[in-house]
Structures are given as C-alpha cells and as structure tokens.
Enzyme design. Structure first.
Site, PDB file in Angstrom:
ATOM      1  CG  ASN A   9      -1.466   1.455   1.382  1.00  0.00           C
ATOM      2  OD1 ASN A   9      -1.723   2.009   0.463  1.00  0.00           O
ATOM      3  ND2 ASN A   9      -2.480   1.267   2.663  1.00  0.00           N
ATOM      4  CE  LYS A  11      -0.086   3.268   4.711  1.00  0.00           C
ATOM      5  NZ  LYS A  11      -0.220   3.259   6.296  1.00  0.00           N
ATOM      6  CG  HIS A  97      -5.875   1.969   5.311  1.00  0.00           C
ATOM      7  ND1 HIS A  97      -5.148   2.840   6.188  1.00  0.00           N
ATOM      8  CD2 HIS A  97      -4.898   0.966   5.361  1.00  0.00           C
ATOM      9  CE1 HIS A  97      -4.039   2.470   6.658  1.00  0.00           C
ATOM     10  NE2 HIS A  97      -3.772   1.381   5.767  1.00  0.00           N
ATOM     11  CD  GLU A  99      -2.997   5.404   6.483  1.00  0.00           C
ATOM     12  OE1 GLU A  99      -2.843   5.438   5.507  1.00  0.00           O
ATOM     13  OE2 GLU A  99      -1.941   5.053   7.562  1.00  0.00           O
ATOM     14  CD  GLU A 169      -3.472  -2.509   7.499  1.00  0.00           C
ATOM     15  OE1 GLU A 169      -2.118  -2.698   6.925  1.00  0.00           O
ATOM     16  OE2 GLU A 169      -4.067  -1.137   7.328  1.00  0.00           O
ATOM     17  N   GLY A 175       2.574   2.588  10.818  1.00  0.00           N
ATOM     18  CA  GLY A 175       3.793   3.656  10.709  1.00  0.00           C
ATOM     19  C   GLY A 175       4.451   3.769  11.842  1.00  0.00           C
ATOM     20  CB  SER A 215       5.572  -1.446  11.931  1.00  0.00           C
ATOM     21  OG  SER A 215       4.974  -0.281  12.009  1.00  0.00           O
TER      22      SER A 215
HETATM   23  P1  13P Z   1       3.307   0.555   7.593  1.00  0.00           P
HETATM   24  O1  13P Z   1       3.857  -0.764   7.164  1.00  0.00           O
HETATM   25  O2  13P Z   1       3.922   1.709   7.188  1.00  0.00           O
HETATM   26  O3  13P Z   1       3.152   0.501   9.256  1.00  0.00           O
HETATM   27  O4  13P Z   1       1.895   0.848   7.188  1.00  0.00           O
HETATM   28  C1  13P Z   1       0.896  -0.418   7.149  1.00  0.00           C
HETATM   29  C2  13P Z   1      -0.310   0.035   6.592  1.00  0.00           C
HETATM   30  O5  13P Z   1      -1.069   0.727   7.047  1.00  0.00           O
HETATM   31  C3  13P Z   1      -0.774  -0.680   5.380  1.00  0.00           C
HETATM   32  O6  13P Z   1      -2.024  -0.588   4.847  1.00  0.00           O
END
Ligand code: 13P
Length: 259
Positions: A9, A11, A97, A99, A169, A175, A215
C-alpha cells in the site's frame, strides 16, 4: 494450502515517474524468480494505476487501488468508481483502511456498501480492520475487530465473502515501528477466521486469506508469516523500496515452500 498474498500500500507517496521507477525496479529484481506460493500486489496512487499496469502486464505482480467510491457513476467530483479501477487494470482494492476511517470518516456501513460494489465489479476487496491503542489497552480488541468484520460481511453471500481478503492492521502498529507480536497477530487472525467460518462455512474459511499489516518489514516478516493464520501482509513503508518489499515476498515464498 492458502497462497500468501503480499500487497504494498503505497499510500499518498510517489509521483507518476517515481511510481514507474519503483515498479520497474521490482520487476527487475523479480526477474528469473518464479513465485509459486505468493501473489504479489502493488497499490499505487490512482494517477499511476494505468502506467504501472502497463509495466507489470506480463509479470507476476497484480494491481490494486487504495480506495474507491461506492456509486457506479455520476456527480461525485473527485471520486473514482469500481468500473474505472477495472478499466485501469486493477484486480484488488483496499477498502476501509484505518486512515480512511479516521481522516475521511468511513464507517462500517460505508465499508460494507463499498465491498458489495467492488465485488459486483469483479474486484477483490482487501478489507482493513484493527483496533486503536486504547481499545487494545482496555481489552476491547476482539470486540472491535469482530464488529468490523461482521459489519463488512453484513448481507454478503458466501460466494462474495469468498472473494474478500481481510487485513488485520492494529492501528497502533501502523507507521509507528511498533509491530504486533506474532502471538498477538495470530490470536486476532484466529478470531477473524472463526467469523469467516460463521458467515460462509468451513471450506471458505479454510481458504480465506487474512493479511497482517502494521510495521511489517523484512526483519519481522518471517516470524509473523509463520503463524498458522497469517496468510500475507499489507505493507506500507517497507513497500516503497523494491529491496525491502521483495525481501518480504521472498520470506513468504520460502515459508510457503516448507509448508
Ligand atoms: P506501515 O507498514 O507503514 O506500518 O503501514 C501499514 C499499512 O497501513 C498498510 O496498509
């Protein structure tokens, strides 16, 4: 056995030329390696989907989008439909997601409508669920994740559940560099598989892919992917570098071969 699905992803990262360069590097690094146990997916920003698809067309990499609108077409300025994603070469779409839930106020109800629309158009939804830090600390993880999964599947027939993927997640792991331990991930993944069993039966539950995200990187991917109910990863930061993404893919491939 279930195949691993390792999805990147990206982003809101990469311009068009950066996206093209990144995926070209992945293709170069993959050359000569046949993946037999892993499906690799990249989810670049909308504006790069078509160009990335041109590059990965004859490779083992599949294309996914990071979001889509729940309507078919019309006056929804700035939005992208499922049919548009299909026309750009997408086979997968990330839905719900954390976010999007946090910054764009997506609810379990909206996530459910988007999943139905995605499936109707032949896209495989990667549905994201996961608890906040305070929910974990107050012991509400299973309750929160169960509500999200039940909400996602609400009114979906078994044949539609079959095409979905769930990405667990934990929001506190996204992150932050803080990964769930393999045991924490396994515990929730097992609950999720139980919920899939509840709504679609044994056969579909046994084949159902549940990814871990938060992560995940080359250093911890092996231990996470070794858990019996962890069938892949949804990778953010580590998917923005060809070498770290490929290292996770290779870790999954070698675990798949040993199984
Ligand atoms: P990170 O791997 O940067 O923690 O992000 C995970 C994520 O949100 C994948 O959708």
């Amino acid at each position: 056995m279930r195949p691993f699905i390792i999805a990147g992803n990206w982003k809101m990262n990469t311009t068009l030329s950066e996206a093209e360069a990144l995926v070209r590097e992945m293709c170069r690094d993959l050359e000569g390696n046949t993946l037999t146990h892993v499906q690799m997916v990249v989810c670049p920003p909308f504006i790069s989907l078509h160009s990335v698809h041109e590059i990965i067309r004859d490779t083992e990499i599949a294309l996914g989008a990071q979001n889509m609108n729940e309507h078919d077409a019309g006056a929804y300025t700035g939005e992208i439909s499922a049919a548009m994603l299909r026309s750009a070469g997408c086979e997968y779409v990330i839905i719900g997601h954390s976010e999007r839930r946090k910054y764009f106020h997506e609810t379990d109800e909206l996530v459910n409508v988007k999943i139905r629309k995605a499936v109707e158009h032949g896209l495989r939804p990667i549905v994201c669920v996961g608890e906040l830090l305070e929910e974990r600390e107050s012991g509400a993880t299973v309750e929160v994740v169960s509500r999200q999964v039940r909400g996602a599947f609400s009114g979906l027939g078994a044949d539609h559940v079959r095409t979905c993927i769930i990405a667990y997640e934990p929001v506190w792991a996204i992150g932050t560099g803080r990964t769930a331990t393999p045991e924490q991930a396994q515990e929730v993944h097992e609950v999720i598989r139980g919920l899939v069993r509840e709504s679609a039966g044994d056969e579909i539950a046994n084949q159902f892919v549940i990814q871990y995200g938060g992560s995940m990187k080359p250093e911890n991917a092996g231990d996470l992917l070794n858990q019996p109910d962890v069938d892949g990863g949804l990778i953010g930061g580590a998917s923005l570098k060809a070498d770290s993404f490929l290292a996770i893919v290779q870790a999954a491939e070698s675990i798949g071969r040993e199984r």
